[in-house]
Design a protein around this motif. Structure first.
Motif, short mmCIF file in Angstrom:
data_model
loop_
_atom_site.label_atom_id
_atom_site.label_comp_id
_atom_site.label_asym_id
_atom_site.label_seq_id
_atom_site.Cartn_x
_atom_site.Cartn_y
_atom_site.Cartn_z
N ALA A 53 70.57 -50.92 29.16
CA ALA A 53 70.37 -49.76 28.29
C ALA A 53 69.54 -48.67 28.96
N GLN A 54 68.70 -49.07 29.94
CA GLN A 54 67.86 -48.07 30.60
C GLN A 54 68.70 -47.03 31.34
N ILE A 55 69.87 -47.40 31.83
CA ILE A 55 70.74 -46.43 32.50
C ILE A 55 71.15 -45.35 31.51
N VAL A 56 71.51 -45.75 30.30
CA VAL A 56 71.89 -44.78 29.27
C VAL A 56 70.72 -43.87 28.91
N VAL A 57 69.55 -44.48 28.77
CA VAL A 57 68.36 -43.72 28.38
C VAL A 57 68.02 -42.65 29.41
N THR A 58 67.96 -43.02 30.67
CA THR A 58 67.58 -42.05 31.70
C THR A 58 68.70 -41.04 31.97
N THR A 59 69.95 -41.43 31.75
CA THR A 59 71.05 -40.47 31.87
C THR A 59 70.89 -39.35 30.86
N ILE A 60 70.42 -39.66 29.67
CA ILE A 60 70.19 -38.65 28.64
C ILE A 60 68.90 -37.88 28.91
N LYS A 61 67.87 -38.58 29.36
CA LYS A 61 66.56 -37.96 29.49
C LYS A 61 66.48 -36.89 30.57
N MET A 62 67.18 -37.06 31.68
CA MET A 62 67.04 -36.08 32.75
C MET A 62 67.60 -34.71 32.37
N PRO A 63 68.83 -34.60 31.83
CA PRO A 63 69.28 -33.28 31.35
C PRO A 63 68.38 -32.74 30.25
N LEU A 64 67.91 -33.63 29.37
CA LEU A 64 67.02 -33.20 28.30
C LEU A 64 65.72 -32.64 28.86
N PHE A 65 65.24 -33.22 29.94
CA PHE A 65 64.04 -32.72 30.59
C PHE A 65 64.22 -31.27 31.05
N PHE A 66 65.34 -30.98 31.72
CA PHE A 66 65.59 -29.62 32.19
C PHE A 66 65.74 -28.64 31.03
N VAL A 67 66.46 -29.05 30.00
CA VAL A 67 66.69 -28.15 28.86
C VAL A 67 65.40 -27.85 28.12
#
Length: 231
Positions: A53-67
């Motif tokens: 599940a951590q792959i899913v979490v960080t996949t979402i978090k990185m674009p969210l970080f930039f936005v």
């Protein structure tokens, strides 16, 4: 969708000339979307260290970080360039800001397969692996940030060539983004602030506690203790 990002890498002058002729909505979307995809790829690579599940979490978090970081910083960045005498329109400010972030994200995305390989093969859980991958990510982020800053500088020079004022605005933009971005990264973190047993590894509640500039010292001290250093 990728034409604007390709031009930004190969013919950046063409992108900034388009920014001088509004509307720029299509141009800005063409810059943002590839950058978000590249950020997602980098996030997925980081998640390979824990897998699942951590792959899913960080996949979402990185674009969210930039936005989130750009959203929080944009108004101040725009006002800063106006006070600095550059007089860009809001859509032009967004184009220049996106140009730097997109180049940074694309640079990270290009390194994602290498990071994923080492992250997936690193012993887990192991504090030494955690620290090594953290340092690798920090170095990659620094290199990508330098690449992004060069595009910011070019965009400001082309759209508002006012000499020293451009350099001051560029320095202010970098400071603003990094200062705010550090706190956003702290809030969304699964890495910075995690213990060696990775308890609550992607807990948002854990991320909302404290702030980067207070917490980083405590994190370093905890790492040193976990490594057996006398503190």
């Amino acid at each position: 969708m990728f034409a604007a990002a390709t031009s930004l890498l190969r013919r950046p002058g063409a992108v900034f000339r388009r920014a001088g002729n509004p509307p720029t909505r299509v141009l800005n979307a063409g810059l943002a979307l590839p950058g978000l995809l590249a950020a997602a790829a980098w996030g997925a690579a980081m998640g390979c260290f824990c897998g699942g599940a951590q792959i899913v979490v960080t996949t979402i978090k990185m674009p969210l970080f930039f936005v989130l970081t750009l959203g929080l910083c944009f108004s101040l960045m725009h006002v800063t360039q106006l006070v600095g005498g550059l007089k860009l329109r809001a859509n032009q400010t967004l184009t220049v800001a996106l140009s730097g972030l997109t180049v940074q994200a694309l640079s990270l995305g290009s390194l994602a397969p290498v990071l994923a390989l080492f992250a997936a093969n690193a012993p887990f859980p192991a504090m030494s692996s955690y620290l090594n991958l953290y340092v690798a990510c920090a170095l990659a982020g620094l290199i990508a940030g330098v690449f992004g800053a060069t595009r910011l500088a070019l965009g400001l020079r082309m759209l508002a060539p006012v000499g020293r004022g451009t350099r001051l605005v560029l320095a202010a933009w970098i400071f603003i983004y990094q200062f705010v971005g550090a706190q956003v990264a702290w809030t969304l973190r699964p890495w910075l602030g995690a213990t060696s047993d990775f308890t609550n590894y992607y807990s948002l509640e854990h991320g909302l506690s404290g702030n980067f500039y207070v917490g980083v010292g405590a994190v370093v001290l905890r790492w040193l203790k976990e490594l057996g250093m006398p503190i």
